[in-house]
Scaffold this active site. Sequence first.
Site, PDB file in Angstrom:
ATOM      1  NE  ARG A 147      -3.943  -1.967   0.036  1.00 56.06           N
ATOM      2  CZ  ARG A 147      -5.280  -1.790   0.709  1.00 56.06           C
ATOM      3  NH1 ARG A 147      -5.532  -0.555   1.960  1.00 56.06           N
ATOM      4  NH2 ARG A 147      -6.202  -2.686   0.381  1.00 56.06           N
ATOM      5  NE  ARG A 157      -7.278   4.731   1.991  1.00 53.51           N
ATOM      6  CZ  ARG A 157      -7.498   3.796   2.828  1.00 53.51           C
ATOM      7  NH1 ARG A 157      -8.944   4.077   3.552  1.00 53.51           N
ATOM      8  NH2 ARG A 157      -7.504   2.459   3.003  1.00 53.51           N
ATOM      9  NE  ARG A 201      -9.341   8.684  -2.553  1.00 53.41           N
ATOM     10  CZ  ARG A 201      -9.559   8.257  -1.447  1.00 53.41           C
ATOM     11  NH1 ARG A 201      -9.871   7.931  -0.775  1.00 53.41           N
ATOM     12  NH2 ARG A 201     -10.460   9.585  -0.066  1.00 53.41           N
ATOM     13  CG  ASP A 228      -8.523  -3.280  -4.427  1.00 55.34           C
ATOM     14  OD1 ASP A 228      -8.547  -3.141  -3.515  1.00 55.34           O
ATOM     15  OD2 ASP A 228      -9.916  -4.312  -4.324  1.00 55.34           O
ATOM     16  CE1 TYR A 279     -13.023  -7.916   1.415  1.00 55.22           C
ATOM     17  CE2 TYR A 279     -11.643  -9.755   0.227  1.00 55.22           C
ATOM     18  CZ  TYR A 279     -11.561  -8.225   1.341  1.00 55.22           C
ATOM     19  OH  TYR A 279     -10.638  -8.359   2.774  1.00 55.22           O
TER      20      TYR A 279
HETATM   21  O1  CP3 Z   1       0.065  -2.325  -2.215  1.00 60.70           O
HETATM   22  C1  CP3 Z   1      -0.576  -0.873  -3.213  1.00 60.70           C
HETATM   23  O2  CP3 Z   1       0.531  -0.375  -2.951  1.00 60.70           O
HETATM   24  C2  CP3 Z   1      -1.049  -1.489  -4.934  1.00 60.70           C
HETATM   25  C3  CP3 Z   1      -2.576  -1.063  -4.853  1.00 60.70           C
HETATM   26  C4  CP3 Z   1      -3.231  -2.086  -3.613  1.00 60.70           C
HETATM   27  C5  CP3 Z   1      -4.377  -1.302  -3.197  1.00 60.70           C
HETATM   28  N1  CP3 Z   1      -5.202  -3.049  -2.675  1.00 60.70           N
HETATM   29  C6  CP3 Z   1      -4.984  -0.493  -3.450  1.00 60.70           C
HETATM   30  C7  CP3 Z   1      -5.949   0.170  -2.318  1.00 60.70           C
HETATM   31  C8  CP3 Z   1      -3.382  -3.710  -3.441  1.00 60.70           C
HETATM   32  C9  CP3 Z   1      -2.380  -4.980  -3.555  1.00 60.70           C
HETATM   33  C10 CP3 Z   1      -4.416  -3.709  -2.456  1.00 60.70           C
HETATM   34  C11 CP3 Z   1      -5.046  -5.230  -2.510  1.00 60.70           C
HETATM   35  C12 CP3 Z   1      -5.764  -5.365  -1.338  1.00 60.70           C
HETATM   36  N2  CP3 Z   1      -7.211  -4.917  -1.452  1.00 60.70           N
HETATM   37  C13 CP3 Z   1      -6.281  -6.459  -0.583  1.00 60.70           C
HETATM   38  C14 CP3 Z   1      -5.178  -7.397   0.214  1.00 60.70           C
HETATM   39  C15 CP3 Z   1      -3.747  -7.032   0.123  1.00 60.70           C
HETATM   40  C16 CP3 Z   1      -4.434  -6.694   1.925  1.00 60.70           C
HETATM   41  O3  CP3 Z   1      -4.511  -5.658   2.348  1.00 60.70           O
HETATM   42  O4  CP3 Z   1      -5.113  -7.805   2.792  1.00 60.70           O
HETATM   43  C17 CP3 Z   1      -6.983  -6.266   0.287  1.00 60.70           C
HETATM   44  C18 CP3 Z   1      -8.175  -7.363   0.827  1.00 60.70           C
HETATM   45  C19 CP3 Z   1      -7.916  -5.571  -1.051  1.00 60.70           C
HETATM   46  C20 CP3 Z   1      -9.564  -4.811  -1.199  1.00 60.70           C
HETATM   47  C21 CP3 Z   1      -9.528  -3.571  -0.211  1.00 60.70           C
HETATM   48  N3  CP3 Z   1      -9.400  -3.023  -0.897  1.00 60.70           N
HETATM   49  C22 CP3 Z   1     -10.377  -3.105   0.950  1.00 60.70           C
HETATM   50  C23 CP3 Z   1     -10.449  -4.407   2.139  1.00 60.70           C
HETATM   51  C24 CP3 Z   1     -10.374  -1.979   0.258  1.00 60.70           C
HETATM   52  C25 CP3 Z   1     -11.007  -1.158   1.668  1.00 60.70           C
HETATM   53  C26 CP3 Z   1     -10.172  -1.267   3.104  1.00 60.70           C
HETATM   54  C27 CP3 Z   1      -9.237  -0.134   2.924  1.00 60.70           C
HETATM   55  O5  CP3 Z   1      -7.820  -0.183   3.359  1.00 60.70           O
HETATM   56  O6  CP3 Z   1      -9.691   1.151   2.728  1.00 60.70           O
HETATM   57  C28 CP3 Z   1      -9.646  -1.372  -0.770  1.00 60.70           C
HETATM   58  C29 CP3 Z   1      -9.559  -0.037  -0.824  1.00 60.70           C
HETATM   59  C30 CP3 Z   1      -7.377   0.091  -1.509  1.00 60.70           C
HETATM   60  N4  CP3 Z   1      -7.298  -0.521  -2.114  1.00 60.70           N
HETATM   61  C31 CP3 Z   1      -7.552   1.243  -1.128  1.00 60.70           C
HETATM   62  C32 CP3 Z   1      -5.980   1.270  -1.737  1.00 60.70           C
HETATM   63  C33 CP3 Z   1      -5.249   2.519  -1.531  1.00 60.70           C
HETATM   64  C34 CP3 Z   1      -7.535   2.607  -0.110  1.00 60.70           C
HETATM   65  C35 CP3 Z   1      -8.832   3.489  -0.911  1.00 60.70           C
HETATM   66  C36 CP3 Z   1      -9.351   4.482  -0.876  1.00 60.70           C
HETATM   67  O7  CP3 Z   1      -7.625   5.259  -1.517  1.00 60.70           O
HETATM   68  O8  CP3 Z   1     -10.046   5.399  -0.159  1.00 60.70           O
END
Ligand code: CP3
Length: 344
Positions: free
Chosen positions: A25, A29, A38, A75, A152
């Site tokens: 990540r 944010r 964003r 994602d 999911y």
């Molecule tokens: O790592 C990186 O920077 C690459 C991008 C990336 C994102 N999600 C961007 C993201 C990667 C590799 C993921 C993987 C992901 N997404 C996983 C597996 C890794 C982990 O964290 O366990 C999972 C379970 C998801 C599903 C997901 N996406 C959830 C549950 C959420 C909401 C929780 C949160 O952190 O807000 C997301 C949103 C998400 N994916 C964000 C980002 C940067 C935040 C979104 C935003 O900007 O509001």
Amino acid sequence: MAEMKKILRSLAGEVLETPPIWMMRQAGRYLPEYRATRAEAGDFLSLCYNSDLAAEVTLQPIRRYGFDAAILFSDILLLPQALGADLWFVTGEGPRLSTITRDEEFAILKGVDDIHETLSPIYETVRILARELPEHTTLIGFAGAPWTVATYMIAGRGTPDQGPAHALKGQNRDLFEKLIERLTLSTVEYLAEQIEAGAEVVKLFDSWAGSLKGQDFHDFALEPVRQIIAALKERFPNVPIIAFPREASDNYIGFASATGADCVAVDNSVSPEWVAQNVQTDGCVQGNLKSSHMVSGGLALIDETRRVVDALSEGPHIFNLGHGITPDADPENVQIMVDTVRGA
Ligand code: CP3
């Protein structure tokens, strides 16, 4: 010939003086420049599908910290969307999807070869990055592992215990297995396209692997990942693959050999010393500083960063956090971690 990139050397089993470093990540944010881009995109999903802006946020942490790898900004839930599930994000809560709990809901999903129409902007992001990244930076593509993505799709949201997915596995085994198979086959095609577009390494995120026990872990965390890796290795024998069966605990042992992964990423349910003894014996490992240090900082951040580096210094290692950096992290603490790992 250009010198081989550090991440690729570690993945090939080389023990380096200082480990390469990147962060799960890392585009996120906690960075003001991410929040600005964003906002420009409108929302998170629009950002994922806007190739120019997704490439821009991927590059932001590379410019700021000079990480050794950039991970594609996307994602794991875009694949279910490409298979026909509805997907939206509720601000402050997380993802929502239409659910798959009945045979009729599975029947309307798209086929493996139909995913690329939705996912083509993601491949374009990879192509832009392959052109624009600094020459020593490795480009990592990724997908969710079938079990985690299925949790999911079945629940329609994130769940603390993956209860709905476990329930479907018990109540309609046939449907559950068909969903895992559809995800396994489409993940191969999704990652193959990312590699064709320029991803040099791919990573499989199995965030909820730890909730599978015993035979279930074998059948639904290990076996689908083994199949994906086998299919990709047949087409792309030289592309390294990182597997992240989060919270697998004892199941981390032997996971790389059993699946063919070139590297196993480890979370914070295991200590770096334990990882050195039990997992690194198989090859490269990635991890595992607690992401809370990016919030709390101070001397503990420096001490624990050194501890992870030292504990894993006898074998191939890619430095990372045990899970993603959180929005409340201080960007300054990330710089301190990078400087500490690089001995600056
Ligand atoms: O790592 C990186 O920077 C690459 C991008 C990336 C994102 N999600 C961007 C993201 C990667 C590799 C993921 C993987 C992901 N997404 C996983 C597996 C890794 C982990 O964290 O366990 C999972 C379970 C998801 C599903 C997901 N996406 C959830 C549950 C959420 C909401 C929780 C949160 O952190 O807000 C997301 C949103 C998400 N994916 C964000 C980002 C940067 C935040 C979104 C935003 O900007 O509001």
